[in-house]
Structures are given as structure tokens and as C-alpha cells.
Design a protein around this motif. Structure first.
Motif, PDB file in Angstrom:
ATOM      1  N   LEU A 294      43.965  38.187  37.172  1.00 55.88           N
ATOM      2  CA  LEU A 294      44.660  36.990  37.646  1.00 55.88           C
ATOM      3  C   LEU A 294      44.034  36.428  38.919  1.00 55.88           C
ATOM      4  O   LEU A 294      44.154  35.233  39.196  1.00 55.88           O
ATOM      5  CB  LEU A 294      46.143  37.302  37.882  1.00 55.88           C
ATOM      6  CG  LEU A 294      46.952  37.755  36.658  1.00 55.88           C
ATOM      7  CD1 LEU A 294      48.415  37.967  37.042  1.00 55.88           C
ATOM      8  CD2 LEU A 294      46.841  36.743  35.526  1.00 55.88           C
ATOM      9  N   ILE A 297      41.908  33.368  38.482  1.00 54.32           N
ATOM     10  CA  ILE A 297      42.533  32.121  38.043  1.00 54.32           C
ATOM     11  C   ILE A 297      43.080  31.394  39.269  1.00 54.32           C
ATOM     12  O   ILE A 297      43.999  31.880  39.928  1.00 54.32           O
ATOM     13  CB  ILE A 297      43.668  32.397  37.035  1.00 54.32           C
ATOM     14  CG1 ILE A 297      43.105  33.151  35.817  1.00 54.32           C
ATOM     15  CG2 ILE A 297      44.330  31.099  36.592  1.00 54.32           C
ATOM     16  CD1 ILE A 297      44.173  33.574  34.825  1.00 54.32           C
ATOM     17  N   PHE A 321      42.600  28.465  31.531  1.00 60.95           N
ATOM     18  CA  PHE A 321      43.403  29.374  32.337  1.00 60.95           C
ATOM     19  C   PHE A 321      43.824  28.633  33.600  1.00 60.95           C
ATOM     20  O   PHE A 321      43.012  27.927  34.206  1.00 60.95           O
ATOM     21  CB  PHE A 321      42.595  30.617  32.718  1.00 60.95           C
ATOM     22  CG  PHE A 321      42.207  31.482  31.546  1.00 60.95           C
ATOM     23  CD1 PHE A 321      42.964  32.586  31.192  1.00 60.95           C
ATOM     24  CD2 PHE A 321      41.074  31.189  30.788  1.00 60.95           C
ATOM     25  CE1 PHE A 321      42.606  33.385  30.121  1.00 60.95           C
ATOM     26  CE2 PHE A 321      40.703  31.969  29.711  1.00 60.95           C
ATOM     27  CZ  PHE A 321      41.479  33.080  29.380  1.00 60.95           C
ATOM     28  N   ILE A 323      47.390  27.804  36.663  1.00 66.18           N
ATOM     29  CA  ILE A 323      48.666  28.126  37.312  1.00 66.18           C
ATOM     30  C   ILE A 323      49.563  26.898  37.262  1.00 66.18           C
ATOM     31  O   ILE A 323      49.097  25.775  37.484  1.00 66.18           O
ATOM     32  CB  ILE A 323      48.442  28.542  38.783  1.00 66.18           C
ATOM     33  CG1 ILE A 323      47.530  29.777  38.863  1.00 66.18           C
ATOM     34  CG2 ILE A 323      49.780  28.800  39.486  1.00 66.18           C
ATOM     35  CD1 ILE A 323      47.041  30.070  40.276  1.00 66.18           C
ATOM     36  N   LYS A 431      55.780  30.991  40.100  1.00 64.19           N
ATOM     37  CA  LYS A 431      54.330  30.832  39.997  1.00 64.19           C
ATOM     38  C   LYS A 431      53.935  31.436  38.660  1.00 64.19           C
ATOM     39  O   LYS A 431      54.037  32.653  38.462  1.00 64.19           O
ATOM     40  CB  LYS A 431      53.619  31.551  41.151  1.00 64.19           C
ATOM     41  CG  LYS A 431      52.100  31.349  41.153  1.00 64.19           C
ATOM     42  CD  LYS A 431      51.465  32.047  42.360  1.00 64.19           C
ATOM     43  CE  LYS A 431      49.975  31.773  42.421  1.00 64.19           C
ATOM     44  NZ  LYS A 431      49.329  32.451  43.595  1.00 64.19           N
ATOM     45  N   TYR A 433      51.163  32.021  35.710  1.00 67.62           N
ATOM     46  CA  TYR A 433      49.788  32.029  35.240  1.00 67.62           C
ATOM     47  C   TYR A 433      49.813  31.882  33.720  1.00 67.62           C
ATOM     48  O   TYR A 433      50.646  32.480  33.042  1.00 67.62           O
ATOM     49  CB  TYR A 433      49.094  33.343  35.597  1.00 67.62           C
ATOM     50  CG  TYR A 433      48.792  33.519  37.069  1.00 67.62           C
ATOM     51  CD1 TYR A 433      47.517  33.272  37.568  1.00 67.62           C
ATOM     52  CD2 TYR A 433      49.770  33.959  37.962  1.00 67.62           C
ATOM     53  CE1 TYR A 433      47.221  33.455  38.914  1.00 67.62           C
ATOM     54  CE2 TYR A 433      49.496  34.138  39.309  1.00 67.62           C
ATOM     55  CZ  TYR A 433      48.212  33.885  39.778  1.00 67.62           C
ATOM     56  OH  TYR A 433      47.930  34.057  41.098  1.00 67.62           O
ATOM     57  N   SER A 452      51.550  35.792  33.601  1.00 65.51           N
ATOM     58  CA  SER A 452      52.357  36.341  34.695  1.00 65.51           C
ATOM     59  C   SER A 452      53.380  35.290  35.099  1.00 65.51           C
ATOM     60  O   SER A 452      53.072  34.090  35.077  1.00 65.51           O
ATOM     61  CB  SER A 452      51.474  36.701  35.901  1.00 65.51           C
ATOM     62  OG  SER A 452      52.275  37.098  37.012  1.00 65.51           O
TER      63      SER A 452
END
Length: 477
Positions: A294, A297, A321, A323, A431, A433, A452
């Protein structure tokens, strides 16, 4: 050694030399490249076309064959045979190799020579190997490199970035073969990509990428969890997005399926034993959380930006990928547990058909409960101030981390506690991902996998809003 038939004699590849007039050779095709076009320097504005292949007629001898010519001739010739076919070549030109320069892009061969095909003078025909010497068939299962000269997948992973860019040999079993993906390159040429997942005693999921049509077609013939391959001269690289090493099939690569070697037999035994015991599942669980780093990203998107990006790519969106600072707006975990929990196959981790009690990849599942395990399989909606992404995929370990409980702990909760758990997560700024891909079969056309989902730091989230519109980036493979 010379092969013979009722009509002609074939010169052994090891006996070829430039002074040999009008030779005829026979061999089994063990490697082949795609057709490519190049600007013709003699005829400005036109292109010449070429492709190459490698034939073998004995355990110790094989040679590269090159063909140049008009597009119609080259494409027709290329389409007339595949890897694994037996071919006879009449009247090729025998020419000395150009040493290291040539072997930089072609398979390394024991021959000092190469064969050149001429549209006007050479003839290539496919023949049933059974009509010739049956020994040719067995050559398909002999690696072109020393069968002991290979890296285990664990060795490649352990050495990591120190092997980045190296060309080496791999012995591994096939875990899965992905569907070919088609796209258009920046110079308007058609491209394709296929990902094969490999495994062995040391590593459970190692990606090997095929970019050319020939290797993709070859890969489609492999049977997951039954086929072993010896891949000579593949390039390995570190993929920073997935935080793992990958292998790539290149023009030098020759892949031997189900090699008849002592090392391959050991791997065959491992495949059989691990499939019966379900041991693969334990390793999969260990590695699933580490599959994507992560920290690599960093690109922040809004829902609106993602939808616009998808519309602008004419159905060719590569995986992205990124956020999102948003919140879960739909989370139905207190309705019916059967809607959010599924049985998965312990061998391959794919969902088991509840009605037939079968795995689409492994077949029927034994009644032994160890053959399956339970996993979260939740569809949620993600919302920010610009819109909503519907039916996003929250599953397995990521779902457990997001909910703060395991599947088994969740099953012991009362309905009231499940509802309370839901409202701890709903409408809370998070947040998130994600990985997003175009998927026509997915209900929204966009498949979003949540990697995530944790409560966002208020300052960090507000800064992302201030920077909105300035951070839309193209994320490549």
C-alpha cells in the motif's frame, strides 16, 4: 544422423554448414515469435515483415529459423504452424550466427548457424510427427537448458530487487492462466497481455506475464495445478505496485511443458500431495496480505474523476491503483449472513458452488470439511462528495481488518451486535485504497476491489479535498 522418408533425405541440424547445397531439414517447433513489421530502408514508406522460430531434431541440437518478406507471405507462413508442430523445411539458406548480438534477442542455441527462409526458394510444411520419427515428439519434454540450472520461485522472491532485470530459468507449476486482455498501444498497434500464476514448494503465487500472441496461445493449453513448465531465459523484474517479483516471457524464452526430468518429477509429486492435503491454502493465507504494498499507492482520486477516466478510455482502461477519501454508504452485514459469507476452495481459493458443491477450477469438493473454508464476500457502496461507486468488492482478509473481526467471530455475533458493527463503519470518513478495472461482466461495468479501508485522519482528508483536481494521474501496469 539423418532422417529419411519415402521422398527425401533430411540433414541433421548438427550437420548443417553454409556450403551445403539445398538441404532439407525436419524438426519439432519448440519456440516461436509473433510477426513484426519494420520500415523497409530500400523502399521508403513500406514495411518488411519478419518472425522467427526454433526447431529441434535431437536432445542436444536445435537451431533458430528466420523469415523476412511481404506481410501476406510472412503472416500466412506464421499462421501455418504452432509450437509443438513438426515441420519440414526445404532449401533454407544456412548462415553463420552473429554471436552475442543475435543471442541478445533470440534463444541461445548450440548451433553456430541459423536458417533463413526465402519466399521464392524455401518451403515449409507441417507433418504429423507420427509419420516421421516418433523420437521427435519426446523432444517437446526436454528443457533446452540444464534441468538443474534454474531458480526456485522462493529464491527469486528472496533475492528481490537484486535480480531486477536478470534473465534466468524457472521450474514451476501452473496455478492459474488468466484470460487474454487486448488493448491498443500509443502508436495504434494492437497489443495483448496474459498473466499466468506459478507456484512451487517455496512460493504460492508468482506472476508470469505473456505479451505476445504465441506465448499466450501456448499458455491457454496448460492445465492449472497439473502442468509443470521449465521456462528458459525469462526476464524477472520487481513490480513496485504489487511489491513482488514477476517474470516476463521474452523473445529469447523457450518454455518446455511437463519436462521429463528428475527435478520436475519432484514438483509433480508436490502438486499431487498439496492438492490432496489442502496445504496450499495455508501458504495463500500467509501471503494474501502481502500481495500489494500500500505504501506504493499514492494517487488520490474522487469518484467523479474515476468515472470520467473510465469513459475516456474506450473500454481499454488498465488497472488503476489509488486512494479515495470517502465513506461506506451501503453495508448490509446484518441482513442475512449467507449473503456476505461464502465457502472457498482450500486449494485455489475460488468460491465453491453451493448447489453442486464443486469448484470451477478443481472439480468436485470432497465431503471433508478441510477442503473448503469460509470467507467474507461483501459488496459495499463507496461515496464521496462527487458521487458513488456501487457494488465494490470487500473480501477475505481486507474485510476482516475493516470489520475488526474474523469470519468465525462474526458468526457468533447477535443481530443487534452486527447492526452496531455496521453503524460503526457507515458514513465515517475513511481512507480507502482500491484497485479498479473495467469489467463488462461486472454489474456496474467497473470492478472495484478494496485493498484497505480505515478511518481517515481529518487533516489528511481535508488536505486531499484542497488538492482535488490536481492529482489525477495515469497509473500504468
Amino acid at each position: 544422423m539423418a532422417y529419411s522418408s519415402s521422398t527425401r533425405d533430411f540433414v541433421a541440424l548438427s550437420d548443417l554448414h553454409p556450403n551445403l547445397a539445398r538441404p532439407n531439414v525436419i524438426g519439432v517447433v519448440i519456440g516461436k515469435t509473433d510477426v513484426r513489421g519494420f520500415p523497409d530502408r530500400k523502399n521508403i514508406g513500406s514495411e518488411r515483415y519478419t518472425f522467427s522460430f526454433t526447431i529441434r531434431d535431437s536432445p542436444t541440437y536445435f537451431i533458430n529459423v528466420n523469415s523476412w518478406g511481404r506481410e501476406e507471405y510472412i503472416r500466412s507462413l506464421s499462421e501455418s504452424f504452432r509450437v509443438g508442430d513438426c515441420v519440414t523445411i526445404e532449401n533454407p539458406l544456412v548462415q553463420s550466427k552473429e554471436g552475442e548480438r543475435e543471442e541478445k534477442f533470440n534463444p541461445v542455441t548450440p548451433s553456430c548457424y541459423k536458417l533463413l527462409l526465402s519466399e521464392n526458394h524455401s518451403v515449409v510444411k507441417t507433418s504429423s510427427c507420427y509419420e516421421m520419427d516418433t523420437k521427435l515428439l519426446s523432444l517437446l519434454h526436454l528443457p533446452v537448458k540444464d534441468p538443474q540450472d534454474y531458480y526456485s520461485l522462493g529464491d527469486i522472491t528472496a533475492n528481490g530487487q537484486s535480480l531486477d532485470g536478470r534473465i534466468l530459468n524457472v521450474l514451476a507449476a501452473v496455478m492459474s492462466v488468466g484470460e487474454p486482455k487486448y488493448f491498443m498501444t500509443s502508436d495504434k498497434r494492437k497489443g495483448q497481455r496474459c498473466e499466468v500464476k506459478l507456484y512451487d514448494e517455496t512460493e504460492i503465487s508468482f506472476p508470469m506475464i505473456c505479451w505476445d500472441n504465441e506465448s499466450i496461445q501456448l499458455a491457454q493449453s496448460w492445465i492449472p495445478r497439473e502442468t509443470v513448465i521449465f521456462a528458459s531465459d525469462v526476464r524477472v523484474n520487481f513490480d513496485k505496485f504489487r511489491n513482488c517479483m514477476t517474470a516476463t516471457v521474452i523473445s529469447k524464452t523457450i518454455i518446455t511443458a511437463n519436462p521429463e526430468t528428475a527435478e520436475a518429477n519432484v514438483l509433480f509429486s508436490f502438486i499431487k500431495e498439496s492438492a490432496q492435503s489442502g496445504a496450499l491454502h495455508d501458504k495463500m493465507e500467509e501471503q494474501s496480505k502481502e500481495s500489494i504494498n500500500l505504501d506504493t499507492i499514492v494517487d488520490v482520486y474522487t469518484v467523479k474523476q474515476l468515472k470520467e477516466k473510465a469513459l475516456q478510455n474506450d473500454g481499454k482502461l488498465e488497472p488503476v491503483f489509488g486512494i479515495i477519501y470517502g465513506y461506506i454508504s451501503t453495508l448490509d452485514i446484518d441482513d442475512n449472513a449467507s449473503k456476505v459469507i461464502r465457502n472457498r476452495c482450500s486449494v485455489c481459493r475460488f468460491m465453491v458452488n453451493e448447489m453442486s458443491n464443486s469448484c470451477a477450477f478443481c472439480g468436485d469438493i470432497p465431503s471433508d470439511s478441510k477442503s473448503t473454508y469460509v470467507s467474507f464476500d461483501i459488496l459495499v457502496d463507496l461515496t464521496d462528495h462527487t458521487g458513488t461507486l456501487y457494488s465494490c468488492y470487500l473480501s477475505d482478509c481486507v474485510a476482516e481488518e475493516t470489520l475488526g473481526c474474523t469470519v468465525h467471530e462474526f458468526l457468533t455475533l447477535s443481530e443487534d451486535k452486527k447492526t452496531a458493527l455496521k453503524w460503526q463503519l457507515l458514513l465515517e470518513r475513511s481512507k480507502i485504497y482500491f484497485k479498479i478495472t473495467l469489467s463488462p461482466s461486472w454489474r456496474t461495468g467497473l470492478k472495484v476491489n478494496i485493498l484497505s479501508c480505515k478511518l481517515a485522519d481529518p487533516i489528511e482528508a481535508s488536505q486531499s479535498l484542497l488538492g482535488e483536481g490536481k492529482r489525477l494521474h495515469h497509473v500504468a501496469w
